[in-house]
Scaffold this motif. Structure first.
Motif, PDB file in Angstrom:
ATOM      1  N   GLY A  52       0.793  -1.225   0.000  1.00 49.06           N
ATOM      2  CA  GLY A  52       0.000   0.000   0.000  1.00 49.06           C
ATOM      3  C   GLY A  52       0.819   1.264   0.000  1.00 49.06           C
ATOM      4  N   LEU A  53       2.080   1.198   0.427  1.00 49.58           N
ATOM      5  CA  LEU A  53       2.895   2.407   0.548  1.00 49.58           C
ATOM      6  C   LEU A  53       3.089   3.128  -0.786  1.00 49.58           C
ATOM      7  CD1 LEU A  53       4.458   4.229   2.413  1.00 49.58           C
ATOM      8  CD2 LEU A  53       6.446   2.752   2.145  1.00 49.58           C
ATOM      9  N   PRO A  54       3.569   2.466  -1.847  1.00 44.99           N
ATOM     10  CA  PRO A  54       3.721   3.204  -3.119  1.00 44.99           C
ATOM     11  C   PRO A  54       2.395   3.696  -3.687  1.00 44.99           C
ATOM     12  CG  PRO A  54       4.072   0.841  -3.443  1.00 44.99           C
ATOM     13  CD  PRO A  54       4.024   1.071  -1.968  1.00 44.99           C
ATOM     14  N   ILE A  55       1.316   2.941  -3.431  1.00 44.72           N
ATOM     15  CA  ILE A  55       0.003   3.370  -3.918  1.00 44.72           C
ATOM     16  C   ILE A  55      -0.432   4.650  -3.211  1.00 44.72           C
ATOM     17  CG2 ILE A  55      -2.432   2.732  -4.073  1.00 44.72           C
ATOM     18  CD1 ILE A  55      -1.548  -0.186  -4.240  1.00 44.72           C
ATOM     19  N   ALA A  56      -0.236   4.682  -1.873  1.00 39.43           N
ATOM     20  CA  ALA A  56      -0.617   5.870  -1.101  1.00 39.43           C
ATOM     21  C   ALA A  56       0.188   7.094  -1.539  1.00 39.43           C
ATOM     22  CB  ALA A  56      -0.409   5.605   0.390  1.00 39.43           C
ATOM     23  N   LEU A  57       1.472   6.908  -1.791  1.00 38.18           N
ATOM     24  CA  LEU A  57       2.314   8.026  -2.214  1.00 38.18           C
ATOM     25  C   LEU A  57       1.932   8.513  -3.608  1.00 38.18           C
ATOM     26  CD1 LEU A  57       5.795   6.759  -0.932  1.00 38.18           C
ATOM     27  CD2 LEU A  57       4.306   8.477   0.117  1.00 38.18           C
ATOM     28  N   ALA A  58       1.509   7.583  -4.470  1.00 38.00           N
ATOM     29  CA  ALA A  58       1.156   7.961  -5.837  1.00 38.00           C
ATOM     30  C   ALA A  58      -0.204   8.650  -5.913  1.00 38.00           C
ATOM     31  CB  ALA A  58       1.162   6.724  -6.744  1.00 38.00           C
ATOM     32  N   LEU A  59      -1.128   8.244  -5.025  1.00 35.86           N
ATOM     33  CA  LEU A  59      -2.479   8.791  -5.098  1.00 35.86           C
ATOM     34  C   LEU A  59      -2.532  10.265  -4.722  1.00 35.86           C
ATOM     35  CD1 LEU A  59      -4.694   5.927  -3.632  1.00 35.86           C
ATOM     36  CD2 LEU A  59      -4.674   6.785  -5.964  1.00 35.86           C
ATOM     37  N   GLY A  60      -1.780  10.627  -3.650  1.00 35.31           N
ATOM     38  CA  GLY A  60      -1.790  12.017  -3.208  1.00 35.31           C
ATOM     39  C   GLY A  60      -3.196  12.516  -2.952  1.00 35.31           C
ATOM     40  N   ARG A  61      -3.593  13.582  -3.661  1.00 42.40           N
ATOM     41  CA  ARG A  61      -4.911  14.176  -3.475  1.00 42.40           C
ATOM     42  C   ARG A  61      -5.867  13.839  -4.621  1.00 42.40           C
ATOM     43  NH1 ARG A  61      -5.150  18.181   0.367  1.00 42.40           N
ATOM     44  NH2 ARG A  61      -3.176  18.762   1.327  1.00 42.40           N
ATOM     45  N   THR A  62      -5.636  12.745  -5.325  1.00 48.70           N
ATOM     46  CA  THR A  62      -6.482  12.399  -6.455  1.00 48.70           C
ATOM     47  C   THR A  62      -7.880  12.011  -5.988  1.00 48.70           C
ATOM     48  OG1 THR A  62      -5.827  10.069  -6.400  1.00 48.70           O
ATOM     49  CG2 THR A  62      -4.474  11.546  -7.714  1.00 48.70           C
ATOM     50  N   ARG A  64      -9.534   9.432  -6.605  1.00 47.27           N
ATOM     51  CA  ARG A  64      -9.677   8.000  -6.317  1.00 47.27           C
ATOM     52  C   ARG A  64      -9.153   7.626  -4.943  1.00 47.27           C
ATOM     53  NH1 ARG A  64      -7.118   4.363 -10.679  1.00 47.27           N
ATOM     54  NH2 ARG A  64      -8.206   2.827  -9.410  1.00 47.27           N
ATOM     55  N   ARG A  65      -8.566   8.590  -4.240  1.00 47.56           N
ATOM     56  CA  ARG A  65      -7.919   8.281  -2.968  1.00 47.56           C
ATOM     57  C   ARG A  65      -8.861   7.594  -1.989  1.00 47.56           C
ATOM     58  NH1 ARG A  65      -6.019  13.445   0.150  1.00 47.56           N
ATOM     59  NH2 ARG A  65      -8.263  13.758   0.123  1.00 47.56           N
ATOM     60  N   GLY A  66     -10.083   8.124  -1.833  1.00 48.42           N
ATOM     61  CA  GLY A  66     -11.017   7.572  -0.860  1.00 48.42           C
ATOM     62  C   GLY A  66     -11.412   6.142  -1.158  1.00 48.42           C
ATOM     63  N   ALA A  67     -11.722   5.849  -2.422  1.00 43.45           N
ATOM     64  CA  ALA A  67     -12.135   4.501  -2.797  1.00 43.45           C
ATOM     65  C   ALA A  67     -11.007   3.499  -2.602  1.00 43.45           C
ATOM     66  CB  ALA A  67     -12.610   4.493  -4.253  1.00 43.45           C
ATOM     67  N   VAL A  68      -9.784   3.911  -2.953  1.00 43.37           N
ATOM     68  CA  VAL A  68      -8.639   3.011  -2.778  1.00 43.37           C
ATOM     69  C   VAL A  68      -8.363   2.775  -1.297  1.00 43.37           C
ATOM     70  CG1 VAL A  68      -6.158   2.751  -3.162  1.00 43.37           C
ATOM     71  CG2 VAL A  68      -7.622   3.616  -4.996  1.00 43.37           C
ATOM     72  N   ALA A  69      -8.486   3.833  -0.471  1.00 44.29           N
ATOM     73  CA  ALA A  69      -8.274   3.680   0.973  1.00 44.29           C
ATOM     74  C   ALA A  69      -9.295   2.719   1.572  1.00 44.29           C
ATOM     75  CB  ALA A  69      -8.359   5.041   1.657  1.00 44.29           C
ATOM     76  N   THR A  70     -10.533   2.756   1.083  1.00 40.01           N
ATOM     77  CA  THR A  70     -11.562   1.841   1.571  1.00 40.01           C
ATOM     78  C   THR A  70     -11.189   0.398   1.250  1.00 40.01           C
ATOM     79  OG1 THR A  70     -13.330   3.475   1.412  1.00 40.01           O
ATOM     80  CG2 THR A  70     -13.985   1.164   1.322  1.00 40.01           C
ATOM     81  N   ARG A  71     -10.792   0.143   0.015  1.00 37.20           N
ATOM     82  CA  ARG A  71     -10.414  -1.225  -0.371  1.00 37.20           C
ATOM     83  C   ARG A  71      -9.195  -1.700   0.404  1.00 37.20           C
ATOM     84  NH1 ARG A  71     -11.101   1.020  -5.666  1.00 37.20           N
ATOM     85  NH2 ARG A  71     -13.176   0.538  -6.525  1.00 37.20           N
ATOM     86  N   ALA A 126     -12.992   1.417   6.097  1.00 36.73           N
ATOM     87  CA  ALA A 126     -13.441   0.254   5.336  1.00 36.73           C
ATOM     88  C   ALA A 126     -14.948   0.264   5.120  1.00 36.73           C
ATOM     89  CB  ALA A 126     -13.030  -1.028   6.051  1.00 36.73           C
ATOM     90  N   THR A 127     -15.670   0.997   5.963  1.00 38.34           N
ATOM     91  CA  THR A 127     -17.134   1.041   5.884  1.00 38.34           C
ATOM     92  C   THR A 127     -17.632   2.246   5.096  1.00 38.34           C
ATOM     93  OG1 THR A 127     -17.195  -0.009   8.073  1.00 38.34           O
ATOM     94  CG2 THR A 127     -19.251   0.937   7.256  1.00 38.34           C
ATOM     95  N   PHE A 128     -16.940   3.380   5.241  1.00 38.31           N
ATOM     96  CA  PHE A 128     -17.328   4.618   4.576  1.00 38.31           C
ATOM     97  C   PHE A 128     -16.143   5.166   3.780  1.00 38.31           C
ATOM     98  CE2 PHE A 128     -19.596   4.398   8.611  1.00 38.31           C
ATOM     99  CZ  PHE A 128     -20.914   4.646   8.246  1.00 38.31           C
ATOM    100  N   THR A 129     -16.430   5.869   2.706  1.00 39.87           N
ATOM    101  CA  THR A 129     -15.402   6.654   2.030  1.00 39.87           C
ATOM    102  C   THR A 129     -15.286   7.962   2.796  1.00 39.87           C
ATOM    103  OG1 THR A 129     -15.922   5.674  -0.106  1.00 39.87           O
ATOM    104  CG2 THR A 129     -14.701   7.735  -0.129  1.00 39.87           C
ATOM    105  N   CYS A 130     -14.202   8.104   3.552  1.00 46.37           N
ATOM    106  CA  CYS A 130     -14.084   9.261   4.438  1.00 46.37           C
ATOM    107  C   CYS A 130     -12.630   9.532   4.748  1.00 46.37           C
ATOM    108  CB  CYS A 130     -14.860   9.011   5.737  1.00 46.37           C
ATOM    109  SG  CYS A 130     -14.177   7.672   6.751  1.00 46.37           S
ATOM    110  N   ARG A 131     -12.402  10.659   5.416  1.00 48.32           N
ATOM    111  CA  ARG A 131     -11.064  11.028   5.886  1.00 48.32           C
ATOM    112  C   ARG A 131     -11.062  10.948   7.411  1.00 48.32           C
ATOM    113  NH1 ARG A 131      -8.845  16.371   3.021  1.00 48.32           N
ATOM    114  NH2 ARG A 131      -6.961  15.516   3.989  1.00 48.32           N
TER     115      ARG A 131
END
Length: 308
Positions: A52-62, A64-71, A126-131
């Motif tokens: 998940g580390l390279p994915i998190a660094l690549a996503l930044g403020r895009t 898709r960030r919320g959906a990927v964080a949920t998965r 994992a339940t909500f798309t949120c910060r």
């Protein structure tokens, strides 16, 4: 809900403390995972973290960030052996002249729940798309801090009272952009057999952004079917360490995170709370209502039947 031995603990409005401690609150697990299962869970969790580390660094403020964080949160919880069960809670605010439930509202909201473990932000994400709102210390943890930041977490420094207005402003800005934000207003963790009072400060973000508050009750259980019972194994309290908590979690079989979601709550006349005193009253009203809702989600079904 009153089985916790209440130990003396220093507390303040800014740095609340709970009476929970590992030697008081932790119960033996109902079923123990074998050595191979524990090793597999630890290996899987490390693999998910590193992947998940390279994915998190690549996503930044895009976007898709919320959906990927949920998965990613769901995958990490599954690697640790934790299953999520989501329920709908019933809302009744008959005694409040200030707020009302809005069951059909699905837009951005301030999600508020009880705080049991370092797992809570993962369960919510994992339940909500949120910060999620997390402690500043989490942002300094190796790998985990980078993952949390990449997933959109907001950080709060509990040692700096002066930082609170800035954190609330950041939360409100995210809410105005259409992003839900999750916070744990108790300000500290409890073992899950009890919970603390909701501090009102973070509720100002919902008032400033004009979004509702959605109460969420978190409860961990272990066991299957009729043998399922509340579990304190995932709790992270007192002088507990992260390593000890992780080892307890991977050693517990049939661990379930129950998420009870209540209808969103709005103030009836938000424009009436413009002055400082009225804003304070509005925050306190929302905190009381949300806390009461969450408490109903932690009561055992048989206790609810007796109360009825």
């Amino acid at each position: 809900m009153s089985a916790v031995a209440h130990l003396p603990a220093a507390s303040s409005a800014w740095l609340p403390a709970s009476p929970c401690a590992p030697d008081v609150c932790l119960r033996a697990q109902a079923r123990t995972a074998g050595p191979l299962r524990r090793a597999a869970r630890l290996t899987g969790a490390v693999a998910v973290l590193l992947a998940g580390l390279p994915i998190a660094l690549a996503l930044g403020r895009t976007a898709r960030r919320g959906a990927v964080a949920t998965r990613w949160s769901r995958l990490l919880l599954r690697a640790l052996g934790i299953r999520i069960v989501t329920r709908r809670g019933f809302s009744c605010i008959g005694g409040s002249a200030r707020a009302r439930a809005v069951p059909g509202e699905d837009g951005p909201a301030l999600l508020v729940g009880n705080h049991v473990s370092w797992l809570d932000p993962l369960v919510i994400t994992a339940t909500f798309t949120c910060r999620p709102l997390a402690k500043a210390e989490v942002g300094r943890w190796p790998i985990v801090g980078s993952l949390a930041a990449g997933g959109g977490a907001l950080f709060i420094d509990r040692d700096r009272l002066s930082a609170l207005p800035g954190v609330v402003a950041d939360m409100a800005a995210a809410l105005r952009r259409g992003e839900s934000v999750a916070a744990f207003p108790e300000g500290t963790t409890w073992c899950g057999r009890e919970m603390g009072r909701f501090r009102p400060a973070v509720f100002q973000a919902a008032l400033d952004a004009g979004v509702p508050v959605r109460p969420v009750a978190l409860r961990f259980t272990e066991g299957v079917g009729a043998h399922a019972a509340p579990s304190t194994r995932p709790s992270y309290v007192g002088d507990d360490t992260l390593l000890a908590s992780v080892l307890r979690i991977v050693a517990t079989r049939d661990l379930v995170a129950e998420v009870t979601v209540f209808p969103a709550v709005r103030l009836d006349r938000p424009a009436a709370y413009g002055g400082p005193v009225h804003r304070r009253e509005a925050r306190a009203a929302l905190a009381r209502i949300a806390e009461a809702q969450v408490r109903t989600g932690l009561v055992e079904p048989e206790e609810q039947a007796v109360a009825a």
